[in-house]
Design a protein around this motif. Structure first.
Motif, PDB file in Angstrom:
ATOM      1  N   ASN A 106       0.835  -1.195   0.000  1.00 51.89           N
ATOM      2  CA  ASN A 106       0.000   0.000   0.000  1.00 51.89           C
ATOM      3  C   ASN A 106       0.865   1.237   0.000  1.00 51.89           C
ATOM      4  N   ASN A 107       0.254   2.357  -0.312  1.00 50.84           N
ATOM      5  CA  ASN A 107       0.955   3.626  -0.158  1.00 50.84           C
ATOM      6  C   ASN A 107       1.339   3.754   1.306  1.00 50.84           C
ATOM      7  N   ASN A 108       2.422   4.463   1.524  1.00 48.36           N
ATOM      8  CA  ASN A 108       2.824   4.668   2.905  1.00 48.36           C
ATOM      9  C   ASN A 108       1.871   5.554   3.678  1.00 48.36           C
ATOM     10  N   ASN A 109       1.126   6.368   2.960  1.00 47.25           N
ATOM     11  CA  ASN A 109       0.218   7.258   3.692  1.00 47.25           C
ATOM     12  C   ASN A 109      -1.026   6.513   4.141  1.00 47.25           C
ATOM     13  N   GLY A 110      -1.021   5.224   3.914  1.00 47.54           N
ATOM     14  CA  GLY A 110      -2.096   4.401   4.452  1.00 47.54           C
ATOM     15  C   GLY A 110      -3.350   4.432   3.616  1.00 47.54           C
ATOM     16  N   SER A 111      -3.292   5.075   2.467  1.00 49.11           N
ATOM     17  CA  SER A 111      -4.497   5.187   1.662  1.00 49.11           C
ATOM     18  C   SER A 111      -4.434   4.243   0.483  1.00 49.11           C
ATOM     19  N   ARG A 112      -5.569   3.663   0.140  1.00 46.51           N
ATOM     20  CA  ARG A 112      -5.616   2.880  -1.079  1.00 46.51           C
ATOM     21  C   ARG A 112      -5.959   3.785  -2.252  1.00 46.51           C
ATOM     22  N   ASN A 113      -6.368   4.978  -1.963  1.00 47.18           N
ATOM     23  CA  ASN A 113      -6.789   5.864  -3.027  1.00 47.18           C
ATOM     24  C   ASN A 113      -6.626   7.277  -2.489  1.00 47.18           C
ATOM     25  N   ASP A 114      -5.453   7.879  -2.802  1.00 42.78           N
ATOM     26  CA  ASP A 114      -5.145   9.086  -2.055  1.00 42.78           C
ATOM     27  C   ASP A 114      -5.719  10.360  -2.662  1.00 42.78           C
ATOM     28  N   LYS A 115      -6.532  10.242  -3.748  1.00 40.13           N
ATOM     29  CA  LYS A 115      -7.203  11.438  -4.253  1.00 40.13           C
ATOM     30  C   LYS A 115      -8.496  11.542  -3.475  1.00 40.13           C
ATOM     31  N   SER A 116      -8.391  11.912  -2.243  1.00 38.13           N
ATOM     32  CA  SER A 116      -9.611  11.809  -1.475  1.00 38.13           C
ATOM     33  C   SER A 116     -10.316  13.142  -1.355  1.00 38.13           C
ATOM     34  N   ILE A 117     -11.170  13.245  -0.393  1.00 35.67           N
ATOM     35  CA  ILE A 117     -12.243  14.200  -0.483  1.00 35.67           C
ATOM     36  C   ILE A 117     -12.260  15.259   0.614  1.00 35.67           C
ATOM     37  N   THR A 118     -11.110  15.463   1.238  1.00 32.14           N
ATOM     38  CA  THR A 118     -11.077  16.460   2.298  1.00 32.14           C
ATOM     39  C   THR A 118     -10.553  17.796   1.761  1.00 32.14           C
ATOM     40  N   SER A 119     -11.065  18.875   2.236  1.00 31.61           N
ATOM     41  CA  SER A 119     -10.442  20.151   1.924  1.00 31.61           C
ATOM     42  C   SER A 119     -10.182  20.862   3.239  1.00 31.61           C
ATOM     43  N   LYS A 120      -9.288  21.850   3.185  1.00 23.62           N
ATOM     44  CA  LYS A 120      -8.923  22.442   4.471  1.00 23.62           C
ATOM     45  C   LYS A 120      -9.371  23.889   4.560  1.00 23.62           C
ATOM     46  N   ASN A 121      -9.451  24.369   5.775  1.00 30.10           N
ATOM     47  CA  ASN A 121      -9.732  25.786   5.931  1.00 30.10           C
ATOM     48  C   ASN A 121      -8.411  26.518   6.146  1.00 30.10           C
ATOM     49  N   GLY A 122      -8.471  27.820   6.321  1.00 31.18           N
ATOM     50  CA  GLY A 122      -7.266  28.625   6.423  1.00 31.18           C
ATOM     51  C   GLY A 122      -6.347  28.224   7.568  1.00 31.18           C
ATOM     52  N   ASN A 123      -6.883  27.688   8.632  1.00 31.58           N
ATOM     53  CA  ASN A 123      -6.035  27.318   9.773  1.00 31.58           C
ATOM     54  C   ASN A 123      -5.465  25.931   9.644  1.00 31.58           C
ATOM     55  N   LYS A 154     -27.516  23.691 -13.090  1.00 35.94           N
ATOM     56  CA  LYS A 154     -26.177  24.259 -12.936  1.00 35.94           C
ATOM     57  C   LYS A 154     -25.832  24.274 -11.439  1.00 35.94           C
ATOM     58  N   PRO A 155     -24.850  23.451 -11.039  1.00 29.71           N
ATOM     59  CA  PRO A 155     -24.567  23.373  -9.594  1.00 29.71           C
ATOM     60  C   PRO A 155     -23.926  24.645  -9.061  1.00 29.71           C
ATOM     61  N   ASP A 156     -24.122  24.879  -7.780  1.00 37.45           N
ATOM     62  CA  ASP A 156     -23.454  25.990  -7.098  1.00 37.45           C
ATOM     63  C   ASP A 156     -21.966  25.716  -6.992  1.00 37.45           C
ATOM     64  N   SER A 157     -21.209  26.773  -6.698  1.00 34.91           N
ATOM     65  CA  SER A 157     -19.799  26.580  -6.360  1.00 34.91           C
ATOM     66  C   SER A 157     -19.697  26.527  -4.831  1.00 34.91           C
ATOM     67  N   TYR A 158     -18.835  25.652  -4.350  1.00 32.25           N
ATOM     68  CA  TYR A 158     -18.676  25.527  -2.893  1.00 32.25           C
ATOM     69  C   TYR A 158     -17.258  25.892  -2.469  1.00 32.25           C
ATOM     70  N   GLU A 159     -16.511  26.475  -3.437  1.00 32.22           N
ATOM     71  CA  GLU A 159     -15.080  26.736  -3.208  1.00 32.22           C
ATOM     72  C   GLU A 159     -14.825  27.647  -2.008  1.00 32.22           C
ATOM     73  N   SER A 161     -14.022  17.813  -0.427  1.00 33.22           N
ATOM     74  CA  SER A 161     -13.663  18.710  -1.514  1.00 33.22           C
ATOM     75  C   SER A 161     -14.885  19.479  -2.022  1.00 33.22           C
ATOM     76  N   PRO A 162     -14.740  20.793  -2.231  1.00 36.88           N
ATOM     77  CA  PRO A 162     -15.850  21.583  -2.786  1.00 36.88           C
ATOM     78  C   PRO A 162     -16.304  21.026  -4.140  1.00 36.88           C
ATOM     79  N   LEU A 163     -15.326  20.494  -4.896  1.00 42.16           N
ATOM     80  CA  LEU A 163     -15.661  19.912  -6.204  1.00 42.16           C
ATOM     81  C   LEU A 163     -16.647  18.762  -6.082  1.00 42.16           C
TER      82      LEU A 163
END
Ligand SMILES: O=C(O)CCC(=O)C(=O)O
Ligand SMILES: [Fe+2]
Length: 438
Positions: free
Chosen positions: A52-69, A100-105, A112-114
Protein backbone atom coordinates in the motif's frame (compact mmCIF):
# COMPACT_ATOMS: atom_id res chain seq x y z
CA UNK A 1 -8.84 15.77 -7.19
CA UNK A 2 -9.75 15.96 -10.86
CA UNK A 3 -13.32 16.50 -12.02
CA UNK A 4 -13.16 12.98 -13.39
CA UNK A 5 -12.09 11.62 -10.05
CA UNK A 6 -14.97 13.45 -8.38
CA UNK A 7 -17.40 12.21 -10.98
CA UNK A 8 -16.15 8.66 -10.60
CA UNK A 9 -16.59 8.88 -6.86
CA UNK A 10 -20.02 10.31 -7.38
CA UNK A 11 -20.99 7.41 -9.54
CA UNK A 12 -19.42 4.98 -7.09
CA UNK A 13 -21.31 6.69 -4.30
CA UNK A 14 -24.49 6.51 -6.26
CA UNK A 15 -24.11 2.85 -6.96
CA UNK A 16 -23.78 2.27 -3.28
CA UNK A 17 -26.42 4.71 -2.14
CA UNK A 18 -29.00 3.76 -4.65
CA UNK A 19 -28.63 0.08 -3.96
CA UNK A 20 -28.95 1.04 -0.34
CA UNK A 21 -26.48 -1.56 0.82
CA UNK A 22 -23.41 0.57 1.35
CA UNK A 23 -24.48 2.27 4.52
CA UNK A 24 -25.69 -1.00 5.94
CA UNK A 25 -22.40 -2.66 5.14
CA UNK A 26 -20.47 0.27 6.63
CA UNK A 27 -18.54 0.77 3.41
CA UNK A 28 -16.73 3.91 2.33
CA UNK A 29 -15.65 5.78 -0.78
CA UNK A 30 -12.07 5.46 0.36
CA UNK A 31 -11.62 1.82 1.31
CA UNK A 32 -9.79 0.83 4.45
CA UNK A 33 -6.07 0.18 4.32
CA UNK A 34 -4.91 -3.39 4.57
CA UNK A 35 -1.35 -4.58 4.70
CA UNK A 36 -0.93 -7.74 2.70
CA UNK A 37 2.58 -8.95 1.95
CA UNK A 38 3.15 -12.30 0.27
CA UNK A 39 6.10 -14.38 1.29
CA UNK A 40 7.87 -16.96 -0.84
CA UNK A 41 6.39 -17.66 -4.24
CA UNK A 42 7.45 -21.27 -4.03
CA UNK A 43 5.59 -21.97 -0.80
CA UNK A 44 1.93 -21.68 -1.71
CA UNK A 45 0.44 -21.84 1.75
CA UNK A 46 2.38 -18.89 3.10
CA UNK A 47 1.25 -15.38 3.54
CA UNK A 48 1.18 -12.89 0.69
CA UNK A 49 1.59 -9.18 1.07
CA UNK A 50 -0.35 -6.34 -0.37
CA UNK A 51 1.72 -3.23 -0.88
CA UNK A 52 0.00 0.00 0.00
CA UNK A 53 0.96 3.63 -0.16
CA UNK A 54 2.82 4.67 2.90
CA UNK A 55 0.22 7.26 3.69
CA UNK A 56 -2.10 4.40 4.45
CA UNK A 57 -4.50 5.19 1.66
CA UNK A 58 -5.62 2.88 -1.08
CA UNK A 59 -6.79 5.86 -3.03
CA UNK A 60 -5.15 9.09 -2.06
CA UNK A 61 -7.20 11.44 -4.25
CA UNK A 62 -9.61 11.81 -1.47
CA UNK A 63 -12.24 14.20 -0.48
CA UNK A 64 -11.08 16.46 2.30
CA UNK A 65 -10.44 20.15 1.92
CA UNK A 66 -8.92 22.44 4.47
CA UNK A 67 -9.73 25.79 5.93
CA UNK A 68 -7.27 28.62 6.42
CA UNK A 69 -6.04 27.32 9.77
CA UNK A 70 -5.34 23.88 8.42
CA UNK A 71 -7.94 22.31 10.66
CA UNK A 72 -11.01 20.39 9.67
CA UNK A 73 -14.25 22.22 10.01
CA UNK A 74 -17.63 20.80 9.20
CA UNK A 75 -19.97 23.52 8.02
CA UNK A 76 -22.18 24.65 10.91
CA UNK A 77 -25.88 24.53 10.14
CA UNK A 78 -27.40 27.98 9.81
CA UNK A 79 -28.85 29.07 13.17
CA UNK A 80 -32.31 29.48 11.73
CA UNK A 81 -32.52 25.85 10.75
CA UNK A 82 -32.32 22.65 12.72
CA UNK A 83 -31.37 19.62 10.70
CA UNK A 84 -32.24 16.18 11.89
CA UNK A 85 -29.97 13.29 10.93
CA UNK A 86 -31.38 11.68 7.83
CA UNK A 87 -30.23 8.12 7.48
CA UNK A 88 -32.72 7.93 4.64
CA UNK A 89 -30.96 10.57 2.54
CA UNK A 90 -30.72 9.36 -1.02
CA UNK A 91 -29.31 10.63 -4.27
CA UNK A 92 -30.94 10.14 -7.64
CA UNK A 93 -29.66 7.50 -9.99
CA UNK A 94 -29.53 9.88 -12.96
CA UNK A 95 -28.19 13.43 -12.68
CA UNK A 96 -30.28 16.47 -13.57
CA UNK A 97 -28.22 17.28 -16.63
CA UNK A 98 -29.54 20.80 -17.14
CA UNK A 99 -29.08 21.87 -13.52
CA UNK A 100 -26.18 24.26 -12.94
CA UNK A 101 -24.57 23.37 -9.59
CA UNK A 102 -23.45 25.99 -7.10
CA UNK A 103 -19.80 26.58 -6.36
CA UNK A 104 -18.68 25.53 -2.89
CA UNK A 105 -15.08 26.74 -3.21
CA UNK A 106 -15.47 29.56 -0.68
CA UNK A 107 -16.86 27.34 2.08
CA UNK A 108 -14.73 25.71 4.74
CA UNK A 109 -15.72 22.13 4.20
CA UNK A 110 -14.32 18.80 5.27
CA UNK A 111 -14.87 17.32 1.78
CA UNK A 112 -13.66 18.71 -1.51
CA UNK A 113 -15.85 21.58 -2.79
CA UNK A 114 -15.66 19.91 -6.20
CA UNK A 115 -17.33 16.85 -4.82
CA UNK A 116 -20.27 18.91 -3.60
CA UNK A 117 -20.61 20.56 -7.02
CA UNK A 118 -20.51 17.17 -8.72
CA UNK A 119 -22.97 15.58 -6.32
CA UNK A 120 -25.44 18.43 -6.54
CA UNK A 121 -26.87 17.26 -9.87
CA UNK A 122 -27.84 14.01 -8.14
CA UNK A 123 -29.91 15.67 -5.44
CA UNK A 124 -33.65 14.97 -5.28
CA UNK A 125 -35.40 17.56 -7.52
CA UNK A 126 -37.10 19.20 -4.54
CA UNK A 127 -33.69 20.16 -3.15
CA UNK A 128 -32.09 21.47 -6.30
CA UNK A 129 -33.15 25.05 -5.73
CA UNK A 130 -32.68 25.09 -1.95
CA UNK A 131 -30.09 27.24 -0.23
CA UNK A 132 -26.45 26.17 -0.48
CA UNK A 133 -26.44 25.46 3.27
CA UNK A 134 -29.35 23.07 2.97
CA UNK A 135 -27.76 21.30 0.03
CA UNK A 136 -24.37 21.09 1.76
CA UNK A 137 -25.95 19.65 4.84
CA UNK A 138 -27.85 17.02 2.88
CA UNK A 139 -24.84 15.99 0.79
CA UNK A 140 -22.49 16.00 3.77
CA UNK A 141 -24.82 13.63 5.60
CA UNK A 142 -24.41 11.21 2.72
CA UNK A 143 -20.66 11.71 2.36
CA UNK A 144 -20.07 11.09 6.05
CA UNK A 145 -21.33 7.55 5.59
CA UNK A 146 -18.36 6.96 3.31
CA UNK A 147 -15.44 8.47 5.17
CA UNK A 148 -14.33 8.32 8.78
CA UNK A 149 -12.94 11.31 10.62
CA UNK A 150 -9.52 9.69 10.94
CA UNK A 151 -9.46 9.05 7.21
CA UNK A 152 -10.31 12.68 6.54
CA UNK A 153 -7.61 13.81 8.96
CA UNK A 154 -5.08 11.58 7.28
CA UNK A 155 -5.90 12.97 3.86
CA UNK A 156 -5.70 16.49 5.22
CA UNK A 157 -2.23 15.87 6.71
CA UNK A 158 -1.05 14.43 3.44
CA UNK A 159 -2.27 17.51 1.55
CA UNK A 160 -0.32 19.73 3.91
CA UNK A 161 2.77 17.53 3.48
CA UNK A 162 2.56 17.90 -0.32
CA UNK A 163 1.95 21.60 -0.07
CA UNK A 164 5.11 22.03 2.01
CA UNK A 165 7.20 20.23 -0.59
CA UNK A 166 5.69 21.98 -3.57
CA UNK A 167 6.16 25.45 -2.11
CA UNK A 168 9.82 24.80 -1.22
CA UNK A 169 11.29 22.40 -3.79
CA UNK A 170 12.79 23.92 -6.98
CA UNK A 171 12.43 21.48 -9.89
CA UNK A 172 15.46 20.80 -12.06
CA UNK A 173 13.71 19.98 -15.37
CA UNK A 174 10.44 21.86 -15.57
CA UNK A 175 9.65 20.26 -18.93
CA UNK A 176 8.99 17.00 -17.11
CA UNK A 177 6.04 18.46 -15.28
CA UNK A 178 3.92 18.98 -18.38
CA UNK A 179 3.02 16.04 -20.58
CA UNK A 180 4.91 16.37 -23.85
CA UNK A 181 4.24 13.03 -25.40
CA UNK A 182 6.54 13.40 -28.41
CA UNK A 183 9.48 14.18 -26.11
CA UNK A 184 8.68 11.47 -23.59
CA UNK A 185 7.71 8.39 -25.60
CA UNK A 186 9.27 6.41 -28.44
CA UNK A 187 7.48 6.76 -31.82
CA UNK A 188 6.21 3.15 -31.90
CA UNK A 189 4.41 3.65 -28.59
CA UNK A 190 2.90 6.97 -29.72
CA UNK A 191 1.67 5.43 -32.97
CA UNK A 192 0.09 2.42 -31.24
CA UNK A 193 -1.76 4.64 -28.75
CA UNK A 194 -2.95 7.06 -31.42
CA UNK A 195 -4.38 4.16 -33.44
CA UNK A 196 -5.94 2.88 -30.23
CA UNK A 197 -6.85 -0.64 -31.32
CA UNK A 198 -6.00 -4.01 -29.86
CA UNK A 199 -4.09 -4.75 -33.04
CA UNK A 200 -1.98 -1.59 -32.80
CA UNK A 201 -1.17 -2.27 -29.15
CA UNK A 202 -0.28 -5.88 -29.83
CA UNK A 203 1.99 -4.83 -32.68
CA UNK A 204 4.42 -3.21 -30.19
CA UNK A 205 4.01 -5.70 -27.32
CA UNK A 206 5.09 -9.09 -26.23
CA UNK A 207 2.99 -11.06 -23.75
CA UNK A 208 5.49 -13.41 -22.16
CA UNK A 209 2.81 -14.78 -19.82
CA UNK A 210 -0.95 -14.18 -20.01
CA UNK A 211 -1.73 -10.70 -18.65
CA UNK A 212 1.89 -9.47 -18.56
CA UNK A 213 2.66 -7.11 -21.44
CA UNK A 214 6.09 -5.68 -22.25
CA UNK A 215 6.85 -2.90 -24.72
CA UNK A 216 9.28 -0.07 -25.55
CA UNK A 217 7.97 3.12 -24.04
CA UNK A 218 10.31 5.86 -22.82
CA UNK A 219 12.95 7.80 -24.72
CA UNK A 220 16.46 7.58 -23.18
CA UNK A 221 16.54 11.37 -22.78
CA UNK A 222 13.31 11.30 -20.74
CA UNK A 223 14.71 8.54 -18.52
CA UNK A 224 17.88 10.56 -17.93
CA UNK A 225 15.93 13.69 -17.07
CA UNK A 226 13.62 11.90 -14.68
CA UNK A 227 16.57 10.22 -12.96
CA UNK A 228 18.25 13.60 -12.57
CA UNK A 229 15.02 15.12 -11.22
CA UNK A 230 14.68 12.36 -8.63
CA UNK A 231 18.33 12.82 -7.64
CA UNK A 232 17.79 16.56 -7.35
CA UNK A 233 14.72 16.02 -5.17
CA UNK A 234 16.59 13.61 -2.93
CA UNK A 235 19.47 16.07 -2.63
CA UNK A 236 16.98 18.72 -1.52
CA UNK A 237 15.43 16.31 0.97
CA UNK A 238 18.87 15.54 2.36
CA UNK A 239 20.01 19.16 2.54
CA UNK A 240 16.84 20.43 4.16
CA UNK A 241 16.50 17.33 6.39
CA UNK A 242 12.92 17.03 5.16
CA UNK A 243 11.32 13.79 6.28
CA UNK A 244 9.81 12.20 3.19
CA UNK A 245 7.27 9.46 2.88
CA UNK A 246 8.47 6.42 0.95
CA UNK A 247 6.39 5.07 -1.92
CA UNK A 248 4.86 2.14 -0.09
CA UNK A 249 5.06 -0.17 2.87
CA UNK A 250 7.80 -2.31 1.33
CA UNK A 251 10.37 0.25 0.16
CA UNK A 252 12.91 2.06 2.31
CA UNK A 253 14.18 4.05 -0.69
CA UNK A 254 12.51 5.70 -3.63
CA UNK A 255 10.21 8.71 -3.83
CA UNK A 256 6.60 9.52 -4.56
CA UNK A 257 6.58 11.55 -7.76
CA UNK A 258 3.06 12.83 -7.10
CA UNK A 259 4.30 14.43 -3.88
CA UNK A 260 6.74 16.80 -5.60
CA UNK A 261 4.64 18.09 -8.47
CA UNK A 262 4.42 15.35 -11.08
CA UNK A 263 0.83 14.37 -10.29
CA UNK A 264 -0.79 16.22 -13.20
CA UNK A 265 1.66 14.84 -15.75
CA UNK A 266 1.27 11.30 -14.42
CA UNK A 267 -2.49 11.63 -14.45
CA UNK A 268 -2.30 12.43 -18.15
CA UNK A 269 -0.04 9.45 -18.63
CA UNK A 270 -2.70 7.29 -17.04
CA UNK A 271 -5.70 8.83 -18.78
CA UNK A 272 -4.31 9.23 -22.27
CA UNK A 273 -1.93 6.29 -22.56
CA UNK A 274 -2.44 3.60 -19.94
CA UNK A 275 -6.23 3.64 -19.72
CA UNK A 276 -6.71 3.05 -23.48
CA UNK A 277 -4.45 -0.01 -23.25
CA UNK A 278 -6.05 -1.23 -20.03
CA UNK A 279 -9.52 -0.85 -21.52
CA UNK A 280 -8.46 -3.46 -24.09
CA UNK A 281 -6.39 -5.80 -21.93
CA UNK A 282 -7.86 -5.52 -18.45
CA UNK A 283 -11.56 -4.61 -18.80
CA UNK A 284 -12.65 -7.03 -16.07
CA UNK A 285 -10.66 -5.18 -13.37
CA UNK A 286 -11.83 -1.67 -14.26
CA UNK A 287 -9.22 -1.04 -16.96
CA UNK A 288 -11.63 1.28 -18.79
CA UNK A 289 -12.43 3.34 -15.70
CA UNK A 290 -8.99 3.96 -14.16
CA UNK A 291 -9.38 7.32 -12.46
CA UNK A 292 -6.67 7.75 -9.84
CA UNK A 293 -3.04 6.77 -9.53
CA UNK A 294 -0.06 6.51 -7.22
CA UNK A 295 3.15 7.39 -9.06
CA UNK A 296 6.61 6.74 -7.64
CA UNK A 297 10.12 5.50 -8.27
CA UNK A 298 11.78 2.54 -6.57
CA UNK A 299 15.56 2.36 -6.18
CA UNK A 300 17.71 -0.72 -5.81
CA UNK A 301 21.43 -1.34 -5.36
CA UNK A 302 23.93 -2.31 -2.73
CA UNK A 303 23.32 0.93 -0.82
CA UNK A 304 19.55 0.95 -1.48
CA UNK A 305 16.75 -1.63 -1.34
CA UNK A 306 18.19 -4.87 -2.68
CA UNK A 307 15.10 -6.80 -3.70
CA UNK A 308 11.32 -6.65 -3.31
CA UNK A 309 9.33 -9.43 -1.68
CA UNK A 310 6.43 -11.32 -3.23
CA UNK A 311 3.33 -9.12 -3.19
CA UNK A 312 0.29 -7.75 -4.95
CA UNK A 313 -0.04 -4.04 -5.66
CA UNK A 314 -2.69 -1.68 -4.36
CA UNK A 315 -3.78 -1.04 -7.94
CA UNK A 316 -6.03 -2.42 -10.62
CA UNK A 317 -3.35 -1.99 -13.28
CA UNK A 318 0.37 -1.38 -12.74
CA UNK A 319 2.77 0.22 -15.17
CA UNK A 320 6.41 -0.52 -14.34
CA UNK A 321 9.07 1.12 -16.51
CA UNK A 322 12.80 0.75 -16.02
CA UNK A 323 14.59 4.12 -16.09
CA UNK A 324 18.15 2.73 -15.74
CA UNK A 325 20.87 3.06 -14.81
CA UNK A 326 23.27 0.16 -15.23
CA UNK A 327 22.63 -2.94 -13.17
CA UNK A 328 22.55 -6.67 -13.08
CA UNK A 329 19.87 -8.83 -11.50
CA UNK A 330 16.61 -7.22 -10.44
CA UNK A 331 14.38 -9.53 -12.49
CA UNK A 332 10.65 -9.41 -11.89
CA UNK A 333 9.03 -12.74 -11.09
CA UNK A 334 5.30 -13.29 -11.68
CA UNK A 335 3.11 -16.01 -10.22
CA UNK A 336 -0.46 -15.61 -11.49
CA UNK A 337 -3.43 -13.36 -10.69
CA UNK A 338 -5.36 -13.90 -7.45
CA UNK A 339 -8.23 -12.29 -5.56
CA UNK A 340 -7.96 -11.58 -1.80
CA UNK A 341 -9.32 -14.99 -0.90
CA UNK A 342 -6.83 -16.90 -3.04
CA UNK A 343 -3.81 -14.70 -2.69
CA UNK A 344 -1.78 -17.49 -1.06
CA UNK A 345 -2.94 -20.33 -3.26
CA UNK A 346 -0.60 -22.56 -5.19
CA UNK A 347 1.13 -21.40 -8.37
CA UNK A 348 0.45 -23.38 -11.55
CA UNK A 349 3.51 -24.13 -13.70
CA UNK A 350 2.16 -22.05 -16.61
CA UNK A 351 1.96 -18.99 -14.31
CA UNK A 352 5.70 -18.82 -13.68
CA UNK A 353 7.44 -15.96 -15.44
CA UNK A 354 10.77 -14.26 -14.90
CA UNK A 355 11.25 -10.97 -16.68
CA UNK A 356 14.50 -8.97 -17.03
CA UNK A 357 14.18 -5.19 -16.95
CA UNK A 358 15.60 -3.14 -19.83
CA UNK A 359 15.87 0.68 -19.55
CA UNK A 360 13.03 2.42 -21.39
CA UNK A 361 10.93 -0.77 -21.54
CA UNK A 362 7.60 -1.02 -19.75
CA UNK A 363 5.74 -3.87 -18.16
CA UNK A 364 1.96 -3.60 -17.77
CA UNK A 365 0.09 -6.03 -15.51
CA UNK A 366 -2.90 -6.32 -13.20
CA UNK A 367 -2.17 -5.13 -9.67
CA UNK A 368 -3.44 -8.48 -8.39
CA UNK A 369 -0.86 -10.33 -10.49
CA UNK A 370 1.42 -11.72 -7.78
CA UNK A 371 5.01 -10.63 -8.27
CA UNK A 372 8.28 -9.54 -6.72
CA UNK A 373 11.75 -8.35 -7.76
CA UNK A 374 14.92 -10.35 -7.34
CA UNK A 375 18.09 -8.86 -5.87
CA UNK A 376 19.84 -6.20 -7.91
CA UNK A 377 23.29 -7.73 -7.61
CA UNK A 378 25.37 -4.85 -8.95
CA UNK A 379 24.87 -1.27 -10.07
CA UNK A 380 21.82 0.83 -9.53
CA UNK A 381 18.28 0.13 -10.77
CA UNK A 382 15.54 2.76 -10.72
CA UNK A 383 12.02 2.06 -11.99
CA UNK A 384 9.01 4.26 -12.50
CA UNK A 385 5.81 2.75 -11.09
CA UNK A 386 2.30 3.93 -11.80
CA UNK A 387 -0.34 2.13 -9.76
CA UNK A 388 -3.60 2.88 -11.56
CA UNK A 389 -6.92 2.50 -9.73
CA UNK A 390 -10.57 2.51 -10.59
CA UNK A 391 -12.90 3.81 -7.88
CA UNK A 392 -15.87 2.37 -9.75
CA UNK A 393 -14.30 -1.08 -9.84
CA UNK A 394 -13.47 -0.88 -6.13
CA UNK A 395 -16.98 0.13 -5.20
CA UNK A 396 -18.55 -2.59 -7.32
CA UNK A 397 -16.12 -5.18 -5.93
CA UNK A 398 -17.78 -4.79 -2.55
CA UNK A 399 -20.98 -6.28 -3.89
CA UNK A 400 -19.57 -8.82 -6.31
CA UNK A 401 -18.52 -12.20 -5.02
CA UNK A 402 -17.45 -13.72 -8.32
CA UNK A 403 -13.87 -12.95 -9.38
CA UNK A 404 -13.65 -15.73 -11.93
CA UNK A 405 -13.26 -13.11 -14.66
CA UNK A 406 -9.73 -12.43 -13.47
CA UNK A 407 -8.67 -14.61 -10.49
CA UNK A 408 -7.10 -17.79 -11.88
CA UNK A 409 -7.98 -19.76 -8.76
CA UNK A 410 -11.67 -18.66 -8.85
CA UNK A 411 -11.67 -19.64 -12.51
CA UNK A 412 -10.22 -23.06 -11.69
CA UNK A 413 -12.79 -23.61 -8.91
CA UNK A 414 -15.63 -22.53 -11.20
CA UNK A 415 -14.51 -24.94 -13.93
CA UNK A 416 -14.26 -27.70 -11.35
CA UNK A 417 -17.82 -26.99 -10.14
CA UNK A 418 -19.07 -27.05 -13.74
CA UNK A 419 -17.20 -30.32 -14.38
CA UNK A 420 -18.78 -31.90 -11.31
CA UNK A 421 -22.21 -30.67 -12.26
CA UNK A 422 -21.90 -32.06 -15.80
CA UNK A 423 -20.68 -35.39 -14.39
CA UNK A 424 -23.62 -35.50 -11.94
CA UNK A 425 -26.09 -34.70 -14.73
CA UNK A 426 -24.61 -37.41 -16.93
CA UNK A 427 -24.86 -39.89 -14.09
CA UNK A 428 -28.48 -38.94 -13.45
CA UNK A 429 -29.34 -39.33 -17.16
CA UNK A 430 -27.70 -42.73 -17.24
CA UNK A 431 -29.62 -43.74 -14.13
CA UNK A 432 -32.92 -42.64 -15.69
CA UNK A 433 -32.10 -44.40 -18.96
CA UNK A 434 -31.33 -47.55 -16.94
CA UNK A 435 -34.63 -47.25 -15.08
CA UNK A 436 -36.59 -46.71 -18.31
CA UNK A 437 -34.93 -49.74 -19.90
CA UNK A 438 -35.75 -52.05 -17.02
O1 LIG B 1 11.23 -3.46 -8.65
C1 LIG B 1 10.36 -3.64 -9.47
O2 LIG B 1 10.54 -3.57 -10.67
C2 LIG B 1 8.99 -3.96 -8.98
C3 LIG B 1 8.39 -2.89 -8.17
C4 LIG B 1 7.02 -3.24 -7.72
O3 LIG B 1 6.52 -4.29 -7.96
C5 LIG B 1 6.25 -2.29 -6.92
O4 LIG B 1 6.80 -1.27 -6.51
O5 LIG B 1 5.05 -2.54 -6.71
FE1 LIG C 1 4.51 -4.38 -7.27
Amino acid sequence: MSQDGAAAMVSATLTATVTGTAAAAGTGIVPATVDRRISEPQSPATEIRNVNNNNGSRNDKSITSKNGNGTLMPPPPPPSQVFPTYSSHRLRLNPSADHKPDSYEDLQLDFSPLLFSSLERYLPPTLLNSSRETKVHYMREILLRYSTESERNRVQKHREYRQKIISNYQPLHRELYIMQASNFFVPSFLKAVSENTEESFRSIMSEPSPGVFAFEMLQPRFCEMLLAEVENFEKWVHETKFRIMRPNTMNKYGAVLDDFGLETMLNKLMEEFIRPMSRVFFPEVGGATLDTHHGFVVEYGMDRDVDLGFHVDDSEVTLNVCLGKQFSGGELFFRGVRCEKHVNSETQPEEILDYSHVPGRAVLHRGRHRHGARATTSGHRINLLLWCRSSVFRELRKYQKDCSGWCAECQREKKERQRQSVAATKLELLRREGEAAS
